[in-house]
Design a protein around this motif. Structure first.
Motif, mmCIF file in Angstrom:
data_model
loop_
_atom_site.group_PDB
_atom_site.id
_atom_site.type_symbol
_atom_site.label_atom_id
_atom_site.label_comp_id
_atom_site.label_asym_id
_atom_site.label_seq_id
_atom_site.Cartn_x
_atom_site.Cartn_y
_atom_site.Cartn_z
ATOM 1 N N LEU A 58 -63.670 -1.541 -68.690
ATOM 2 C CA LEU A 58 -64.492 -1.829 -67.512
ATOM 3 C C LEU A 58 -63.779 -1.431 -66.231
ATOM 4 N N ALA A 59 -62.490 -1.721 -66.148
ATOM 5 C CA ALA A 59 -61.722 -1.396 -64.948
ATOM 6 C C ALA A 59 -61.702 0.110 -64.714
ATOM 7 N N GLN A 60 -61.581 0.880 -65.785
ATOM 8 C CA GLN A 60 -61.580 2.335 -65.638
ATOM 9 C C GLN A 60 -62.930 2.847 -65.159
ATOM 10 N N ALA A 61 -64.009 2.273 -65.694
ATOM 11 C CA ALA A 61 -65.351 2.724 -65.307
ATOM 12 C C ALA A 61 -65.700 2.324 -63.883
ATOM 13 N N LEU A 62 -65.227 1.143 -63.454
ATOM 14 C CA LEU A 62 -65.605 0.603 -62.151
ATOM 15 C C LEU A 62 -64.516 0.752 -61.098
ATOM 16 N N HIS A 63 -63.383 1.337 -61.482
ATOM 17 C CA HIS A 63 -62.261 1.567 -60.561
ATOM 18 C C HIS A 63 -61.771 0.262 -59.939
ATOM 19 N N LEU A 64 -61.465 -0.688 -60.809
ATOM 20 C CA LEU A 64 -60.973 -1.981 -60.379
ATOM 21 C C LEU A 64 -59.594 -2.249 -60.970
ATOM 22 N N ASP A 65 -58.818 -3.087 -60.294
ATOM 23 C CA ASP A 65 -57.579 -3.589 -60.860
ATOM 24 C C ASP A 65 -57.898 -4.659 -61.900
ATOM 25 N N THR A 66 -56.898 -5.016 -62.701
ATOM 26 C CA THR A 66 -57.088 -6.070 -63.690
ATOM 27 C C THR A 66 -56.032 -7.150 -63.522
ATOM 28 N N ASP A 67 -56.396 -8.350 -63.936
ATOM 29 C CA ASP A 67 -55.473 -9.477 -63.937
ATOM 30 C C ASP A 67 -55.815 -10.335 -65.147
ATOM 31 N N GLU A 68 -54.823 -11.048 -65.672
ATOM 32 C CA GLU A 68 -55.050 -11.858 -66.867
ATOM 33 C C GLU A 68 -54.602 -13.288 -66.643
ATOM 34 N N HIS A 69 -55.409 -14.215 -67.162
ATOM 35 C CA HIS A 69 -55.063 -15.631 -67.128
ATOM 36 C C HIS A 69 -55.163 -16.199 -68.536
ATOM 37 N N ARG A 70 -54.140 -16.884 -68.972
ATOM 38 C CA ARG A 70 -54.172 -17.576 -70.250
ATOM 39 C C ARG A 70 -54.777 -18.963 -70.023
ATOM 40 N N LEU A 71 -55.800 -19.280 -70.779
ATOM 41 C CA LEU A 71 -56.440 -20.583 -70.623
ATOM 42 C C LEU A 71 -55.484 -21.697 -71.057
ATOM 43 N N PRO A 72 -55.397 -22.780 -70.302
ATOM 44 C CA PRO A 72 -54.519 -23.896 -70.678
ATOM 45 C C PRO A 72 -54.912 -24.476 -72.038
ATOM 46 N N ALA A 106 -59.398 -11.337 -66.610
ATOM 47 C CA ALA A 106 -59.573 -11.585 -68.040
ATOM 48 C C ALA A 106 -58.988 -12.942 -68.406
ATOM 49 N N PHE A 107 -59.761 -13.731 -69.152
ATOM 50 C CA PHE A 107 -59.294 -15.026 -69.637
ATOM 51 C C PHE A 107 -59.121 -14.953 -71.153
ATOM 52 N N THR A 108 -57.976 -15.398 -71.657
ATOM 53 C CA THR A 108 -57.738 -15.435 -73.095
ATOM 54 C C THR A 108 -57.085 -16.763 -73.462
ATOM 55 N N GLU A 109 -57.201 -17.120 -74.741
ATOM 56 C CA GLU A 109 -56.624 -18.379 -75.204
ATOM 57 C C GLU A 109 -55.768 -18.197 -76.447
ATOM 58 N N THR A 110 -56.232 -17.357 -77.376
ATOM 59 C CA THR A 110 -55.503 -17.149 -78.623
ATOM 60 C C THR A 110 -55.162 -15.673 -78.791
ATOM 61 N N PRO A 111 -54.154 -15.348 -79.622
ATOM 62 C CA PRO A 111 -53.820 -13.939 -79.862
ATOM 63 C C PRO A 111 -55.003 -13.129 -80.392
ATOM 64 N N ALA A 112 -55.863 -13.762 -81.204
ATOM 65 C CA ALA A 112 -57.012 -13.052 -81.752
ATOM 66 C C ALA A 112 -57.966 -12.606 -80.649
ATOM 67 N N GLU A 113 -58.053 -13.381 -79.583
ATOM 68 C CA GLU A 113 -58.937 -13.037 -78.472
ATOM 69 C C GLU A 113 -58.322 -11.992 -77.555
ATOM 70 N N THR A 114 -56.996 -12.023 -77.446
ATOM 71 C CA THR A 114 -56.318 -11.250 -76.415
ATOM 72 C C THR A 114 -56.577 -9.757 -76.505
ATOM 73 N N SER A 115 -56.445 -9.172 -77.701
ATOM 74 C CA SER A 115 -56.574 -7.718 -77.811
ATOM 75 C C SER A 115 -57.983 -7.250 -77.463
ATOM 76 N N GLY A 116 -59.005 -7.965 -77.950
ATOM 77 C CA GLY A 116 -60.374 -7.570 -77.653
ATOM 78 C C GLY A 116 -60.717 -7.704 -76.188
ATOM 79 N N VAL A 117 -60.332 -8.834 -75.587
ATOM 80 C CA VAL A 117 -60.619 -9.054 -74.171
ATOM 81 C C VAL A 117 -59.877 -8.033 -73.310
ATOM 82 N N LYS A 118 -58.617 -7.760 -73.640
ATOM 83 C CA LYS A 118 -57.843 -6.787 -72.863
ATOM 84 C C LYS A 118 -58.456 -5.388 -72.960
ATOM 85 N N ALA A 119 -58.889 -5.010 -74.158
ATOM 86 C CA ALA A 119 -59.470 -3.675 -74.328
ATOM 87 C C ALA A 119 -60.744 -3.527 -73.507
ATOM 88 N N VAL A 120 -61.604 -4.543 -73.538
ATOM 89 C CA VAL A 120 -62.846 -4.485 -72.764
ATOM 90 C C VAL A 120 -62.539 -4.491 -71.272
#
Length: 246
Positions: free
Chosen positions: A24-38, A6-20
């Motif tokens: 997706l990770a639950q449906a596809l049985h994948l781990d998750t990782d997050e990167h904050r865009l510079p 997951a890539f995020t840049e602002t707090p407004a983006e973070t919650s929506g991107v994290k929720a999606v």
């Protein structure tokens, strides 16, 4: 283990991107990782593509809104060889907490069906409802449809057998331009995700359905690149005439 990035840049983006990403990770049985865009990168696209190059990364999740975020998404989706999930950000955006139903537009070509097939199978295995959408236009409308009810049932059965032979699948048919129907059908069917195979070409006159979907979507859109070596003329089952992946 394979992961969703997951890539995020602002707090407004973070919650929506994290929720999606979590859904997706639950449906596809994948781990998750997050990167904050510079904040001031020399090249945001290069940064995202470099991080995505990790063999463990299965797909990326990116926020989408007008301006800067749109330019980043447009650059990344044309150059990234892995699936990219675009998450709309804004007042109209709907953030699913689970992926219970996905809309899968299919054009009746083998390459588009093969491109989305593996992920659709994973979603279906997790119990997700799959709604396949096929839009007839002047090039692919059936030549003979003299007994509407019987012909429709037979055609749908053959189409799903060829291109989406999975459990929990049903089909919607429309006529016109695909870009005019994808958003409406997604809303009518209460889909949590739209999954599209595409040829990674946003040049003028290309990817009309993808452009229209990204611009108007209020739910996440999963774009799956069609491999370059399969982007060739294929035979469409609807008319016997040839079709080209767009």
């Amino acid at each position: 283990m394979a992961s969703l990035l997951a890539f995020t840049e602002t707090p407004a983006e973070t919650s929506g991107v994290k929720a999606v990403t979590t859904a997706l990770a639950q449906a596809l049985h994948l781990d998750t990782d997050e990167h904050r865009l510079p904040v001031r990168p020399a090249d945001l696209t290069a940064f995202v593509l470099e991080v995505m190059d990790d063999p463990q990364v299965r797909m990326a999740v990116l926020p989408y809104s007008a301006g800067h975020a749109a330019r980043l998404v447009n650059d990344v989706i044309q150059r990234c060889s892995k699936p990219v999930v675009i998450v709309p950000i804004g007042r109209r955006a709907q953030t699913p907490r689970a992926i219970d139903r996905i809309l899968v537009p299919l054009d009746g070509t083998v390459e588009s069906a093969d491109t989305v097939g593996e992920l659709v199978a994973l979603f279906a295995a997790s119990g997700t409802d799959i709604v396949v959408l096929h839009v007839f236009d002047a090039t692919n409308v059936p030549m003979f449809w003299d007994q509407p009810v019987h012909a429709r049932e037979s055609w749908v059965g053959e189409f799903l057998h060829r291109y989406c032979d999975q459990p929990n699948v049903r089909m919607e048919l429309r006529s016109g331009a695909a870009g005019e129907h994808i958003i409406d059908v997604a809303a009518t069917e209460h889909a949590d995700l739209i999954a599209l195979g595409w040829a990674q070409n946003l040049a003028a006159g290309r990817a009309r359905a993808v452009r229209a979907t990204i611009a108007a979507a209020t739910i996440p859109v999963l774009l799956l690149p069609i491999p370059a070596d399969t982007q060739a003329v294929s035979s469409g089952m609807t008319t016997g005439r040839t079709q080209v992946a767009r």
